[in-house]
Design a protein around this motif. Sequence first.
Motif, mmCIF file in Angstrom:
data_model
loop_
_atom_site.group_PDB
_atom_site.id
_atom_site.type_symbol
_atom_site.label_atom_id
_atom_site.label_comp_id
_atom_site.label_asym_id
_atom_site.label_seq_id
_atom_site.Cartn_x
_atom_site.Cartn_y
_atom_site.Cartn_z
ATOM 1 N N PHE A 20 -12.406 9.295 -1.737
ATOM 2 C CA PHE A 20 -10.909 8.406 -1.881
ATOM 3 C C PHE A 20 -10.463 8.253 -0.586
ATOM 4 O O PHE A 20 -10.676 9.098 0.389
ATOM 5 C CB PHE A 20 -10.167 9.723 -2.618
ATOM 6 N N PRO A 21 -9.672 7.263 -0.449
ATOM 7 C CA PRO A 21 -8.878 6.622 0.928
ATOM 8 C C PRO A 21 -7.931 7.798 0.776
ATOM 9 O O PRO A 21 -7.300 8.284 0.021
ATOM 10 C CB PRO A 21 -8.580 5.390 0.521
ATOM 11 N N ARG A 22 -7.189 7.705 2.206
ATOM 12 C CA ARG A 22 -6.314 8.669 2.585
ATOM 13 C C ARG A 22 -4.764 8.301 1.791
ATOM 14 O O ARG A 22 -4.454 7.075 1.880
ATOM 15 C CB ARG A 22 -6.233 8.652 4.084
ATOM 16 N N TYR A 23 -4.060 9.206 1.354
ATOM 17 C CA TYR A 23 -2.984 9.058 0.662
ATOM 18 C C TYR A 23 -1.843 8.571 2.060
ATOM 19 O O TYR A 23 -2.123 9.304 2.939
ATOM 20 C CB TYR A 23 -2.347 10.362 0.071
ATOM 21 N N ARG A 24 -0.864 7.856 1.575
ATOM 22 C CA ARG A 24 0.215 7.801 2.603
ATOM 23 C C ARG A 24 1.004 8.880 2.478
ATOM 24 O O ARG A 24 1.038 9.628 1.486
ATOM 25 C CB ARG A 24 0.933 6.411 2.053
ATOM 26 N N TYR A 25 1.879 9.079 3.703
ATOM 27 C CA TYR A 25 2.654 10.547 3.740
ATOM 28 C C TYR A 25 3.588 10.408 2.342
ATOM 29 O O TYR A 25 3.777 11.715 1.863
ATOM 30 C CB TYR A 25 3.371 10.345 5.079
ATOM 31 N N ASP A 26 4.434 9.301 2.143
ATOM 32 C CA ASP A 26 5.309 9.288 1.145
ATOM 33 C C ASP A 26 4.585 9.633 -0.127
ATOM 34 O O ASP A 26 5.334 10.114 -0.888
ATOM 35 C CB ASP A 26 6.030 8.259 0.973
ATOM 36 N N GLN A 27 3.295 9.023 -0.356
ATOM 37 C CA GLN A 27 2.687 9.345 -1.608
ATOM 38 C C GLN A 27 2.255 10.591 -1.737
ATOM 39 O O GLN A 27 2.436 11.255 -2.911
ATOM 40 C CB GLN A 27 1.593 8.304 -1.703
ATOM 41 N N ILE A 28 1.969 11.366 -0.811
ATOM 42 C CA ILE A 28 1.638 12.528 -0.724
ATOM 43 C C ILE A 28 2.975 13.383 -1.369
ATOM 44 O O ILE A 28 2.601 14.443 -2.154
ATOM 45 C CB ILE A 28 1.209 13.232 0.665
ATOM 46 N N MET A 29 4.160 13.240 -0.591
ATOM 47 C CA MET A 29 5.181 13.893 -1.074
ATOM 48 C C MET A 29 5.694 13.779 -2.528
ATOM 49 O O MET A 29 5.887 14.820 -3.134
ATOM 50 C CB MET A 29 6.413 13.585 -0.209
ATOM 51 N N ARG A 30 5.435 12.384 -2.931
ATOM 52 C CA ARG A 30 5.992 12.128 -4.113
ATOM 53 C C ARG A 30 4.991 12.941 -5.216
ATOM 54 O O ARG A 30 5.401 13.473 -6.174
ATOM 55 C CB ARG A 30 5.643 10.627 -4.514
ATOM 56 N N LEU A 31 3.685 12.770 -4.949
ATOM 57 C CA LEU A 31 2.759 13.517 -5.924
ATOM 58 C C LEU A 31 3.097 15.076 -5.773
ATOM 59 O O LEU A 31 2.928 15.629 -6.800
ATOM 60 C CB LEU A 31 1.269 13.324 -5.485
ATOM 61 N N GLY A 32 3.251 15.561 -4.793
ATOM 62 C CA GLY A 32 3.513 16.994 -4.821
ATOM 63 C C GLY A 32 5.020 17.383 -5.229
ATOM 64 O O GLY A 32 4.893 18.167 -6.355
ATOM 65 N N TRP A 33 5.964 16.827 -5.159
ATOM 66 C CA TRP A 33 7.081 17.135 -5.584
ATOM 67 C C TRP A 33 7.476 16.693 -6.890
ATOM 68 O O TRP A 33 8.190 17.443 -7.904
ATOM 69 C CB TRP A 33 8.341 16.652 -4.658
ATOM 70 N N LYS A 34 7.128 15.381 -7.477
ATOM 71 C CA LYS A 34 7.404 14.688 -8.546
ATOM 72 C C LYS A 34 6.313 14.809 -9.899
ATOM 73 O O LYS A 34 6.705 14.660 -10.780
ATOM 74 C CB LYS A 34 8.009 13.412 -8.217
#
Lengths: 341, 162
Positions: free
Chosen positions: A301-315
């Motif tokens: 897998f390619p690296r997640y963007r920072y905001d994508q990481i946050m969205r995946l985690g919180w939402k």
Amino acid sequence: MLEAWLTLIWIVIKILLIILPLMGAVAYLTLAERKIIGRMQARMGPNRAGLFGVLQPLADGLKLLCKEIILPSSANRFLFIVSPILVLAPALAVWAVIPFSEGLVLANINAGVLYLLAMTSLGVYGILIAGWSSNSKYAFYGSMRAAAQVISYEISMGFALAGVLLASGSMNLSQIVLRQAGGVWHWFVIPLFPLFFVYWVSAIAETNRAPFDVAEGESEIVAGFHVEYSGMGFAIFFLAEYANMIFVSTLAVLLFFGGWLSPFEGIPILGKWFAWMPGIIWLLAKISLFLFLYLWLRATFPRYRYDQIMRLGWKILIPLSLLWVIVVALFVYYHVGIWFA
Amino acid sequence: MSLSFAKRQINSLLLLELFRGLSITGRVFLTRAITIRYPEEDTPISPRFRGMLALRRYANGEERCIGCRLCEAACPALAITIEADVRSDGSRRTTIYDIDAFKCMHCGFCEEACPVDAIVLTSEMHYHMEARGENIFTKDKLLAIGDLYEEKIAQDREKDNA
């Protein structure tokens, strides 16, 4: 007096019996990583040092040991030197409560899972301090990202662990494993599959590994929080990262995949064939599978963007884990299936 | 529209694309590595490979080069220096045939220009110089290289003509 000394020495021996194999495992995990990812890219990986490159970790370690430790002139010297220790210490301390087989545990404490949560959270301080004390903007960005990510994913990971606690009714890791006795179909991964998924994704994010390794995004911030470290300081961060990977895989096995229990338990013929196998071998085999999965994910897998990481985690992960914790609570309350009978 | 929306949702919910990615790396993991372990193994090279320079001889041991200077004229890098004279038996031969290996860019024009197939580029690429001045390949050196590699040179030419 003598007795007290003897117990102390015995404890130190037991600690060494855990730490030394762990260090060896870390060393060879780095080799396995390079080999496996290499094979996944149709390359060979290191094969020069010794047969099939088996001496490569030793060569790497020796090289790092011989390197100069550079102290940046504007760094906070004390914190700069202390932070690798702050990262490594919790990574090693967690192993105190890990049961390797029935009764084979350094400290069989009843609040084992709580202790693990506390220790894994402590590791963030080392990362933050490392980034801050380096007094470099890249290190600082890296540590901010790492800290934000670790803290966000700890919540969903905590809920995943809470689900297991609900299911097993115990915080003692040995008890949790024993609750899964009786065959593969008793393992918690079946009723708690969404929680296992949440746990595993959070665990990868928690250890700052690909695809959640923005903390060391090479293209933007060089190496992240440990850019300024060289020689053994760097090696210790590396050691802690890989020790954490092994720990997180071990925890996944203990909580969801029946720990040291044989997967053939309760199966008429196979169960008897493999009855002689000591539990620790099953545990190690399962851990290896999870470590392989770690590397497989990294190779894919390619690296997640920072905001994508946050969205995946919180939402996504937090609502999902919250929902399934409630479902598990209902399962337990109504004694659903064979797991909560 | 709505179908593709549902499809997309199912795709992302079941992580189908992620599993497809994993299956690709998993498949590659089981295939053979394409690495060529260089010092032990060599990459296959064409019979037209243009490597180290050499001067050839005829089968009877007579040098082929007749000092016509066509290679010198063809050389875009001006790497070749030739002086020719009449030999004691009356035939025209070179007295000096120097190639500066530092100027040479292995274009192979000299080989193409040569009417008697004297100057050739061998398929050998592993060579080096250890002292100043060794970059000038003299006539003796080029002939010696030619003697050493004659078999390979002939083989390559034959393969190319076939």
